[in-house]
Write a protein that holds these residues in place. Structure first.
Motif, PDB file in Angstrom:
ATOM      1  N   GLY A  11      38.217   4.650  68.544  1.00  0.00           N
ATOM      2  CA  GLY A  11      39.283   4.833  67.555  1.00  0.00           C
ATOM      3  C   GLY A  11      40.538   4.041  67.908  1.00  0.00           C
ATOM      4  N   SER A  14      42.267   4.417  71.223  1.00  0.00           N
ATOM      5  CA  SER A  14      41.488   3.936  72.375  1.00  0.00           C
ATOM      6  C   SER A  14      41.650   2.438  72.595  1.00  0.00           C
ATOM      7  CB  SER A  14      40.000   4.233  72.177  1.00  0.00           C
ATOM      8  OG  SER A  14      39.804   5.586  71.889  1.00  0.00           O
ATOM      9  N   ASP A 156      34.568   5.973  61.604  1.00  0.00           N
ATOM     10  CA  ASP A 156      33.574   6.992  61.969  1.00  0.00           C
ATOM     11  C   ASP A 156      32.332   6.810  61.098  1.00  0.00           C
ATOM     12  OD1 ASP A 156      35.426   8.135  63.710  1.00  0.00           O
ATOM     13  OD2 ASP A 156      36.173   9.557  62.214  1.00  0.00           O
ATOM     14  N   THR A 175      37.549   9.009  71.396  1.00  0.00           N
ATOM     15  CA  THR A 175      38.867   9.214  70.816  1.00  0.00           C
ATOM     16  C   THR A 175      39.873   9.606  71.899  1.00  0.00           C
ATOM     17  OG1 THR A 175      40.031  10.385  69.054  1.00  0.00           O
ATOM     18  CG2 THR A 175      38.236  11.581  70.128  1.00  0.00           C
TER      19      THR A 175
END
Ligand code: ADP
Ligand code: ASP
Ligand code: MG
Length: 406
Positions: A11, A14, A156, A175
């Protein structure tokens, strides 16, 4: 030794900066070294998508959706290329793809497109060469080669859909939290990590505001039975497994509390109380692709009534415009908006067989001196619309009441 195929999704948080991108590269390379084939999906760096939206709004209040997709898709192009470079630097071969290059074909509903097909030939060809394939999340292209995006949090969905299509052995979602918690840990520090959760509960939590997973990605995971592992990109801990069924020692009535700050309430006053009026209001909204959520019609007095409903904040300007014009044509009164509301919900499959959850929830809000403006229920959830200033305290009070920290 070949170990199978993993789809990993990282995500925005990250990959928020160069250090973090290098950290992700190390993690990916570690899996490659131990024998896995890897397809890696990445989101845009940090808050890039929000910044791009803001930029567009500085140019025009209601940007054309096709151009919005063109703009937003650039965020993920930056992160895939940088991650590929970081992996190269570690001595591994990586190749980055846009959604279109990754074969993700969608319908034409810009900004919330649906995937209709994935042609994985190009990805598989690169995997056979031993390369790590990095795919831009959140985007695809129509058959006409127009770039589309898959709705907020759509990386996602890219990951789950690729895991399904490539028959991956695992779909890992990395995440900035250790997994799915009983409430947003940023709001309730006492929230607990859940080890296993069913698709149904996760779908309900995601739809009701738990942004940690995009709701549509869970729909797809459920439909095709793709097991998902949600975990932190900053630690090695096991996270939360999202599965079809979860065996629990004791039945849990409420599994989580969620908060959604992305809705706004619209009220049409003095609506004439006759057949067909509600149909008119909601037909025009749905015809414009606006999703209406909670609806409440008050008891009619003097053959007039008020109708309130919620829409996503992103649609509120268009929704008000449309509703005002319908209200005028059906002889209704004023159309009011309230953007200072939130939805607080409790979710749990155990609610199907237990009663008293609604009463307990309303009791907690009453004790918190919080007025309930609208209520809605499903099989496994109860939601209340309340004023925004009570949002966080309501989440914490409900978390406590249903003993979720235990
Ligand atoms: P990413 O950039 O990795 O996609 P998101 O910001 O979309 O991450 O989602 C992660 C965030 O979701 C967490 O930082 C957390 O604050 C929030 N969140 C909301 N509800 C929950 C929950 N029930 N469990 C875990 N995280 C949650
Ligand atoms: N970058 C996109 C968003 O912020 C997609 C994602 O992060 O999943 O919504
Ligand atoms: Mg997300």
């Amino acid at each position: 030794m070949k170990k199978g195929l993993i789809v990993q999704k990282f995500g925005g948080s990250s990959v928020a900066n160069v250090e973090r991108i290098k950290n992700v590269a190390k993690r990916v390379a570690g899996y490659k070294k131990s024998g896995y084939d890897l397809v890696v999906v990445v989101s845009a760096l940090g808050d890039t998508t929000d910044e791009l939206i803001e930029l567009a709004h500085k140019v025009i209040l209601e940007p054309p959706e096709r151009e919005m997709d063109m703009l937003l898709s650039t965020g993920e192009q930056i992160s895939v290329s940088l991650l590929a470079m970081a992996i190269y630097k570690l001595g591994f071969e990586a190749v980055s793809f846009t959604g279109a290059q990754g074969g993700i074909i969608t319908d034409t509903s810009h900004t919330k497109a649906r995937i209709i097909e994935i042609n994985t030939d190009k990805i598989k060809k690169e995997l056979r060469k031993g390369r790590i394939v990095i795919v831009a999340g959140f985007q695809g292209a129509t058959l006409n080669q127009d770039i589309t995006t898959l709705g907020r949090g759509g990386s996602d969905l890219t990951a789950v859909a690729l895991a399904k299509e490539l028959r991956a052995d695992e779909c890992q979602i990395y995440t900035d939290v250790d997994g799915i918690y009983t409430a947003d840990p940023r709001i309730e520090p006492k929230a607990k990590k859940i080890d296993f959760i069913t698709y149904d509960e996760m779908l309900e939590m995601a739809s009701l505001g738990a942004q940690v997973m995009q709701a549509r990605s869970i729909e797809v995971a459920k439909k095709f039975n793709v097991p998902i592992h949600v975990r932190s990109s900053f630690s090695r801990l096991c996270g939360t497994m999202i599965l079809k069924e979860v065996k629990r020692m004791e039945e849990v009535v409420v599994s989580g509390v969620t908060l959604n700050k992305n809705e706004a309430k619209i009220t049409v006053c003095n609506v004439p109380d006759r057949p067909g009026v509600a149909a008119r209001i909601f037909k025009d909204l749905s015809g414009s692709g606006i999703n209406v959520d909670m609806i409440v019609q008050n008891v009619s007095h003097l053959r007039q009534t008020d109708i309130s409903f919620t829409v996503s904040k992103a649609d509120v300007l268009r929704a008000i415009k449309l509703t005002r014009s319908v209200a005028k044509s059906i002889g209704a009164g004023e159309v009011l908006e309230d953007q200072d509301i939130v939805r607080v919900s409790v979710v749990g499959v155990g609610m199907k067989s237990h009663h008293g959850v609604a009463a307990a929830m309303f009791g907690v809000l009453a004790k918190n001196k919080t007025n309930i403006e609208m209520i809605s229920t499903s099989d496994i959830s109860i939601s209340c619309i309340i004023q925004r200033k009570f949002a966080e305290s309501a989440v914490r009070a409900l978390h406590e009441k249903f003993k979720l920290a235990k």
